[in-house]
Design a protein around this motif. Structure first.
Motif, PDB file in Angstrom:
ATOM      1  N   LEU A 141      10.047  -4.530  -3.428  1.00 21.97           N
ATOM      2  CA  LEU A 141       8.850  -4.673  -2.598  1.00 21.97           C
ATOM      3  C   LEU A 141       9.010  -3.925  -1.276  1.00 21.97           C
ATOM      4  O   LEU A 141       8.083  -3.271  -0.802  1.00 21.97           O
ATOM      5  N   LEU A 189       8.622  -0.088  -1.851  1.00 22.10           N
ATOM      6  CA  LEU A 189       7.236   0.350  -1.977  1.00 22.10           C
ATOM      7  C   LEU A 189       6.503   0.268  -0.645  1.00 22.10           C
ATOM      8  O   LEU A 189       5.660   1.125  -0.338  1.00 22.10           O
ATOM      9  N   ALA A 190       6.798  -0.755   0.142  1.00 24.26           N
ATOM     10  CA  ALA A 190       6.112  -0.922   1.416  1.00 24.26           C
ATOM     11  C   ALA A 190       6.517   0.135   2.433  1.00 24.26           C
ATOM     12  O   ALA A 190       5.747   0.470   3.339  1.00 24.26           O
ATOM     13  N   ARG A 225       1.778   4.977  -6.669  1.00 26.23           N
ATOM     14  CA  ARG A 225       3.064   4.317  -6.526  1.00 26.23           C
ATOM     15  C   ARG A 225       3.180   3.242  -7.597  1.00 26.23           C
ATOM     16  O   ARG A 225       2.198   2.582  -7.935  1.00 26.23           O
ATOM     17  N   PHE A 253       5.363  -0.040  -9.560  1.00 21.41           N
ATOM     18  CA  PHE A 253       6.256  -1.193  -9.478  1.00 21.41           C
ATOM     19  C   PHE A 253       6.641  -1.531 -10.913  1.00 21.41           C
ATOM     20  O   PHE A 253       5.800  -1.972 -11.706  1.00 21.41           O
ATOM     21  N   ALA A 282       3.454 -11.753  -6.560  1.00 19.31           N
ATOM     22  CA  ALA A 282       3.880 -10.469  -6.001  1.00 19.31           C
ATOM     23  C   ALA A 282       3.379  -9.306  -6.852  1.00 19.31           C
ATOM     24  O   ALA A 282       2.954  -8.268  -6.334  1.00 19.31           O
ATOM     25  N   ARG A 336      -0.300  -8.891  -6.202  1.00 14.53           N
ATOM     26  CA  ARG A 336      -0.546  -8.309  -4.880  1.00 14.53           C
ATOM     27  C   ARG A 336      -0.287  -6.807  -4.900  1.00 14.53           C
ATOM     28  O   ARG A 336      -1.036  -6.031  -4.298  1.00 14.53           O
ATOM     29  N   GLN A 337       0.760  -6.364  -5.581  1.00 13.22           N
ATOM     30  CA  GLN A 337       1.031  -4.932  -5.646  1.00 13.22           C
ATOM     31  C   GLN A 337      -0.115  -4.190  -6.338  1.00 13.22           C
ATOM     32  O   GLN A 337      -0.502  -3.101  -5.919  1.00 13.22           O
ATOM     33  N   LEU A 346      -2.962  -3.751  -3.977  1.00 17.41           N
ATOM     34  CA  LEU A 346      -2.713  -2.708  -2.979  1.00 17.41           C
ATOM     35  C   LEU A 346      -2.914  -1.306  -3.551  1.00 17.41           C
ATOM     36  O   LEU A 346      -2.741  -0.318  -2.832  1.00 17.41           O
ATOM     37  N   HIS A 362      -1.275  -0.152  -6.410  1.00 19.50           N
ATOM     38  CA  HIS A 362      -0.113   0.328  -7.158  1.00 19.50           C
ATOM     39  C   HIS A 362      -0.286   0.089  -8.655  1.00 19.50           C
ATOM     40  O   HIS A 362      -1.053  -0.784  -9.080  1.00 19.50           O
ATOM     41  N   VAL A 404       1.433  -1.374 -11.838  1.00 23.66           N
ATOM     42  CA  VAL A 404       2.466  -2.374 -12.101  1.00 23.66           C
ATOM     43  C   VAL A 404       2.703  -2.451 -13.603  1.00 23.66           C
ATOM     44  O   VAL A 404       1.757  -2.631 -14.375  1.00 23.66           O
TER      45      VAL A 404
END
Length: 273
Positions: A150, A153-154, A164, A166, A186, A189-190, A193, A195, A197
């Motif tokens: 995390l 990536l942040a 990006r 995950f 989590a 949430r990614q 944002l 991303h 996943v």
């Protein structure tokens, strides 16, 4: 977009993956499911750039992963493997900070601490920040590496519009219910944002709960792909797993849930009368 195009991986004349075509889209959680030996972890390793396919290629935003340097890949994707080895007695916070201290990720010391603490909070481990990593349980160690990813990536700053990713291999396998919820949150949430996943999951009910898109592998091939309602079906799952599988629907939103076979020997044929 992260893609596999006609990917084959062969080892000793045996095809671990055979003709895989797969897209992992931004803003979406994709779950990779299938029985042991189906090729899930191998496919994740191809899509992370860790291994090269025997045939075909993996691409990120249309570019072959083989064209990216290690530093470029580090700014575009974070990977949580099934198991990680840390050879030195680092604290939990120090391990998490490894996600932000690779070349090209310069950050002031205070920002490093704040970001690492935020990631530890996200996985329920902030109280463990000063503990030595080797003293943790297997599930706690896994959450540390999720926090590290995390942070990576942040902190990474790729070009505007760049995808990006995950990527997680069995992130919940050793976690209790509460900490599974931390990890699933989590992942969601990614995706929110922007991303892409991708998670390998053995628990089909967790896959149903978290995923927008599910890919079912069996014997190195794609058996099905689509939303949970389309993939988590009795016939598809029973054929892939080699046992009788029953998928049902929850009453609130109709998401499927899957019951295990009543007996480990419960096969695909008709039940005895």
């Amino acid at each position: 977009m992260l893609e596999a195009r006609g990917v084959w991986v062969t080892l000793g004349g045996h095809a671990l993956l055979a003709g895989i075509d797969l897209s992992v889209a931004p803003r979406r959680v994709t779950a990779l499911i299938g029985p042991n030996g189906a090729g899930k972890s191998t496919l994740l390793r191809v899509l992370s750039g860790e291994i090269a396919p025997t045939r075909g290629d993996a691409r990120l935003d249309g570019q072959p992963l083989s064209s990216f340097s290690a530093a470029q890949l580090a700014s575009r994707r974070a990977v949580v493997p099934q198991a990680s080895v840390v050879a030195f007695p680092f604290t939990v916070r120090e391990v998490v900070m490894l996600g932000m201290t690779v070349p090209g990720f310069p950050m002031p010391a205070q920002a490093l601490r704040e970001r690492s603490d935020a990631a530890l909070q996200a996985v329920g481990l902030l109280a463990f920040a000063d503990r030595f990593y080797p003293t943790l349980s297997g599930g706690e160690r896994q959450r540390v590496h999720i926090a590290r990813a995390l942070c990576q990536l942040a902190t990474a700053r790729p070009a505007a519009g760049a995808t990006r990713c995950f990527l997680l291999d069995e992130p919940t396998s050793s976690l209790d219910l509460a900490h599974q919820a931390h990890v699933l949150a989590a992942m969601r949430r990614q995706a929110s944002l922007g991303h892409a996943v991708l998670a390998v999951l053995h628990d089909l009910n967790l896959a149903a709960a978290v995923a927008d898109h599910i890919v079912l592998l069996a014997a190195g091939r794609m058996a099905a792909a689509g939303p949970p309602r389309e993939v988590l079906r009795d016939t598809l799952l029973s054929a892939a797993y080699g046992c009788r599988v029953t998928a049902n629907r929850t009453p609130d939103d109709g998401r499927p849930f899957v019951l295990p076979p009543s007996s480990p020997l419960d096969g695909l044929g008709p039940k005895p009368s």
